[in-house]
Structure formats: C-alpha cells, structure tokens
Design an enzyme around this catalytic site. Structure first.
Site, PDB file in Angstrom:
ATOM      1  N   GLU A 159      -9.745  -4.819  -3.495  1.00  0.00           N
ATOM      2  CA  GLU A 159      -8.999  -3.839  -2.690  1.00  0.00           C
ATOM      3  C   GLU A 159      -9.909  -2.850  -1.962  1.00  0.00           C
ATOM      4  OE1 GLU A 159      -5.772  -3.670  -2.205  1.00  0.00           O
ATOM      5  OE2 GLU A 159      -4.762  -4.659  -3.880  1.00  0.00           O
TER       6      GLU A 159
ATOM      7  N   HIS B  11      -8.212  -5.275   0.673  1.00  0.00           N
ATOM      8  CA  HIS B  11      -6.921  -4.607   0.818  1.00  0.00           C
ATOM      9  C   HIS B  11      -6.275  -5.058   2.124  1.00  0.00           C
ATOM     10  CE1 HIS B  11      -4.031  -1.418   0.035  1.00  0.00           C
ATOM     11  NE2 HIS B  11      -4.239  -0.887   1.230  1.00  0.00           N
TER      12      HIS B  11
ATOM     13  N   SER C 164       0.838  -1.199   0.000  1.00  0.00           N
ATOM     14  CA  SER C 164       0.000   0.000   0.000  1.00  0.00           C
ATOM     15  C   SER C 164       0.877   1.255   0.000  1.00  0.00           C
ATOM     16  CB  SER C 164      -0.968  -0.038   1.180  1.00  0.00           C
ATOM     17  OG  SER C 164      -1.995   0.921   1.027  1.00  0.00           O
TER      18      SER C 164
END
Length: 486
Positions: A322, A419, A196
């Site tokens: 995600e 995510h 990320s």
C-alpha cells in the site's frame, strides 16, 4: 421505466434519460442534492429542486473542486473536469431493464465511494465505470461525488460547517433508498463500499446509528483505518490557518467571506495548507472527517464493540505494498537511513521501534525506505482491515478477506502491488488506465484477473458470498483464509 436505447426512469426530482450499453442501462450525472453554491456552499446538502421533462443522464456531472491527485505518478493523470455547480451527483448502472412495468425481481445494490484522501477524485470518472461490474453480478451499481477538501471537511461547527462530506455521503444513501427501486434495485439489499477514503467512509456509514440500518453488506478496499478521525481541536486550528491564508482572519462574517471566495482560490489555499503541514511518513490530509462531528460520533473500534456492525456481511482487503504509492516518489523517505526510519515509526505507535526491527530482520537486503513501506502498510492499512474482519468472524458473521498482490510486468516504477492497484480489476476497467504505472500493459492475463476479481466482488454484493470457489470465509486470525490475487 422504459427500455429503449435511451431508457427513462422516474426519480423524486423528475425523470432521467440514460443510455443502453451492452445490455446495461447507464444513468450518469443524476443530482442527489442541490448544487452547493451561493448560500448552499458550506451548508448541509439540500434536496434538489424538481425539473420538468426527461433530464439528460448520458454523461457524468463535474467533479467537486480539487487539485491534482498526489497519486498521479501511480494511477496516471486526469484532466481537470471540476465545477462546483452541479457537482453533487450519482451515476447508476443497472442490467436488464424490463420493457416497461416492474422488474421481474429487485436487484441488490452497491453504493460505492471513491478514494483520494478526502481531497480528490470523482465517482463520474471512467476508472469507476460500473457497467462491467453490474453485468458481472446482476447488481445495480451506484457511484457518487461528495464534497472533499475544505468544501467537505472545513471544521467550523459554530457556523454549521460540520463534516459536510460525510453528510453528502449520507444523503447519497438516503437518495438510493428512496429512488433505487425505479432502476430495478432493491432498497433493502444495499451494500455500501469504497476504496481508501471511500472505504473509511463506507465503514463509518455502516456503523452509523442513522445510516447503518440502510446497509446490509460492506465492502472496504484499502481502508486507512489506522488513521483516527481528526481531533476537533486540530481541525479547528487547521480551519483557523485556512481562513488566515485566505485573508479572512477576524472577519465579522466568516461564512459570507468563505462563500464569496472563488473555488480556485479555496483549492489553492488548501494546497498551501497541505504543504505547511506535510511531514515525512504522514498520509493524513489537512482536513478529513472530524471525530464527534456529523456522522462520526465515535471511532470505528468503539462502534464495533457496541455491535453497530452486527449482522452485516463484510468483504475487505488491501494491496500488498500500500504505502509504496506514497513513499516511492517522496525524496524525504527515500533518503532516510535506518535510524531515521526507525525513529519515525517509534514516534507513531507504542513499540514502533521493535516493529521496525522485526520488519528489517525479515527483509535483510531491503533499504530503509522499503522496510518503512512494509511497516507503514501494516500500521495504516492492513492492521485495521484485519481487525474489522477479525471482529466480524469472531462474532459469527460472514467475512471475506483478500490481499491484492498483482505487480505490473517488470514493475518499472518499483511500486509493487501499490495502493489503488486493485481498482482497474474491481471495476474491470483496465482500458481506462492507459498511463498507470500501477497497472502496466493490460495483457490477456490481466484481463482474466479483472474478470475474476470483479466477478467475485459482484457475487458478494449479490449474495453475501464472493463468486469464487477458492475464496473461503475468513477465520479470525487465520492468514490461510485470506484470498490472494496476483
């Protein structure tokens, strides 16, 4: 280097004493820079003063000051463990330390940066314990803290406050290059990686004219490459409002005022600013790396076009869903009708309405929030990761692409492959997530998948190719060459 139950390694600032854990030596909480307190708050990272005698490196240092993560509903909660003093540290795991003298061979190194939206996280958390990853591939694993939130990304370049979090990450890479040989690592075989915000950081480090030459391979997990580095004018306005919230507007010595504010108050003011700026569908934090600032001279697309990633091997990927981590628990998103969701996308990108319509047609029974989740997963995450891989593969450089499709049994939180879902598997630390809806119960099959995924990633760090016979090199624009994990 001395191999015992409490191994000792020398660094440029002094020796550190770690612990031996199942054949891997762990050294936690090693300072790579001086504490960013007093006159060093809002200053570029400085070398840590030397110490005498072995320094205890059995425990991680504190996290950087921060509020709770906005993804606790997905990943599980963390107890507060931050302290500004002593927060700039690295953690090193190295397998098979020798019984004195030089290592038989220098091991490849992974330097990995945590995610958290440039606002939360810590490389010292057990989520990112590198022991199993290091043992799996015979590699040295390094995780690190870097300044986040206003302490890392407040934009006051006229006062020398310029992408400090980026500068911290560069200092980590430099520290590793200077010191990792003492831990049995090869300073000429460094992979930079992250998830990320950490993936965003890893890519920009890899294409940096200054840091890039230190990097041989790159791992980007769920990089939000659809986010453009923050515009300087926007960043300046956010800094102005932040100072106003703190009651420092018009201060004759703003820097001194900021250094005098307790860290708790800085965190609280940042939370207020985030609340004021929050918009449905936006995942960008109030402060993150600024375009044109230290370490971010150009956008990654320009850097790739200029050949800044040439010759570097790439492993990159995303999870299937995600944006569910951000949208599932946002009542504003869940309440949207199709027209509102379509308008949101139309306001973000060219031909956004058409893209929404295509997704809705492919998901005829999905509610608007679920269609929006699919569209935004592509815009923020998947498109950019594939664009980087396409560039590398088309240029003739090795690239490996995955999609992580694992969904917890029953999926009670209705988040799919969210995510951050691959993190327990990348590090093979499934037991560190006892309350994570994204993981669920760590069954024997879950543990097998963790061994497989972590082993493949470690193989890439070690050799430039995943240790996975089913994972073939990515061919540009060929979805059949994407490796799926479920």
């Amino acid at each position: 280097m001395t191999m015992t139950n409490h191994p000792i390694v020398g660094t440029e600032s002094g020796s550190v004493q770690g612990v031996a854990e199942d054949g891997v030596a762990a050294f936690r909480g090693i300072p790579y820079a001086a504490s960013p307190v007093g006159d060093l708050r809002f200053a570029a990272p400085q070398r840590h003063p030397k110490w005498s005698g072995p320094r205890d490196a059995s425990r991680p240092g504190p996290a950087v000051p921060q509020a709770a993560s906005r993804l606790e509903a997905v990943m599980g909660p963390r107890a507060r463990d931050w302290d500004e003093d002593g927060s700039l540290t690295v953690n090193v795991w190295t397998p098979g330390l020798p019984d004195g003298g030089s290592a038989a061979r220098a091991l490849p190194v992974l330097v990995w940066f945590h995610g958290g939206g440039f606002s939360s996280g810590s490389g010292g958390w057990d989520w990112y314990d590198g022991r199993n990853l290091a043992a799996s591939g015979e590699v040295v694993v390094v995780t690190a803290n870097y300044r986040i939130g206003p302490l890392g990304y407040l934009h006051l370049p006229e006062l020398g406050v310029d992408n400090l979090g980026v500068q911290d990450q560069g200092a980590v890479l430099s520290w590793v290059q200077r010191n990792i040989a003492g831990f049995g690592g090869d300073p000429h075989a460094i992979t930079v990686g992250g998830q990320s915000a950490g993936a965003f950081s890893a890519l920009y480090l890899a294409v940096s004219p200054v840091m890039g030459p230190l990097v041989k391979r790159v791992v980007t997990q769920s990089g939000p490459f659809g986010l453009v580095p923050q515009d300087p004018a926007e960043a300046a306005e956010h800094a102005r409002r932040f100072a106003e919230i703190l009651g420092l507007s018009g201060s004759l010595d703003l820097l001194a005022g900021l250094r005098a504010v307790p860290a708790e108050r800085l965190v609280a003011a940042y939370g207020q600013l985030a609340g004021e700026l929050s918009r449905p569908g936006s995942v960008a934090p109030p402060m993150f790396p600024v375009l044109g600032g230290a370490g971010i001279p150009v956008r990654w697309e320009e850097a790739l076009a200029a050949g800044r990633l040439n010759g570097k091997q790439l492993l990159t990927g995303t999870t299937r869903n995600e944006m569910s981590s951000f949208f599932t628990f946002d009542p504003r998103i869940q309440a949207m009708d199709a027209g509102q969701a379509r308008a949101l996308v139309a306001g973000q990108i060219d031909h956004g309405a058409d893209r929404y319509d295509r997704a809705a047609a492919a998901l005829p029974n999905a509610k608007p929030a679920d269609v929006l989740t699919e569209v935004e997963t592509g815009i923020v995450f998947r498109d950019g990761n594939l664009a980087v891989a396409d560039h590398q593969a088309a240029a003739g450089y090795a690239a490996y692409v995955y999609e992580f499709d694992y969904v917890p049994a029953g999926d009670p939180a209705h988040i799919g492959a969210a995510h951050c879902a691959e993190l327990p598997f990348f590090f093979n630390t499934v037991d560190a997530y006892p309350d994570a809806p994204m993981l669920g119960t760590p069954t024997a099959e879950v543990r097998r998948l963790a061994e497989e995924f972590s082993g493949a990633a470690a193989g890439f760090v070690a050799t430039g190719r995943p240790r996975d016979e089913a994972w073939q090199a990515y061919q540009s624009a060929d979805s059949a060459t994407i490796r799926h994990f479920a």
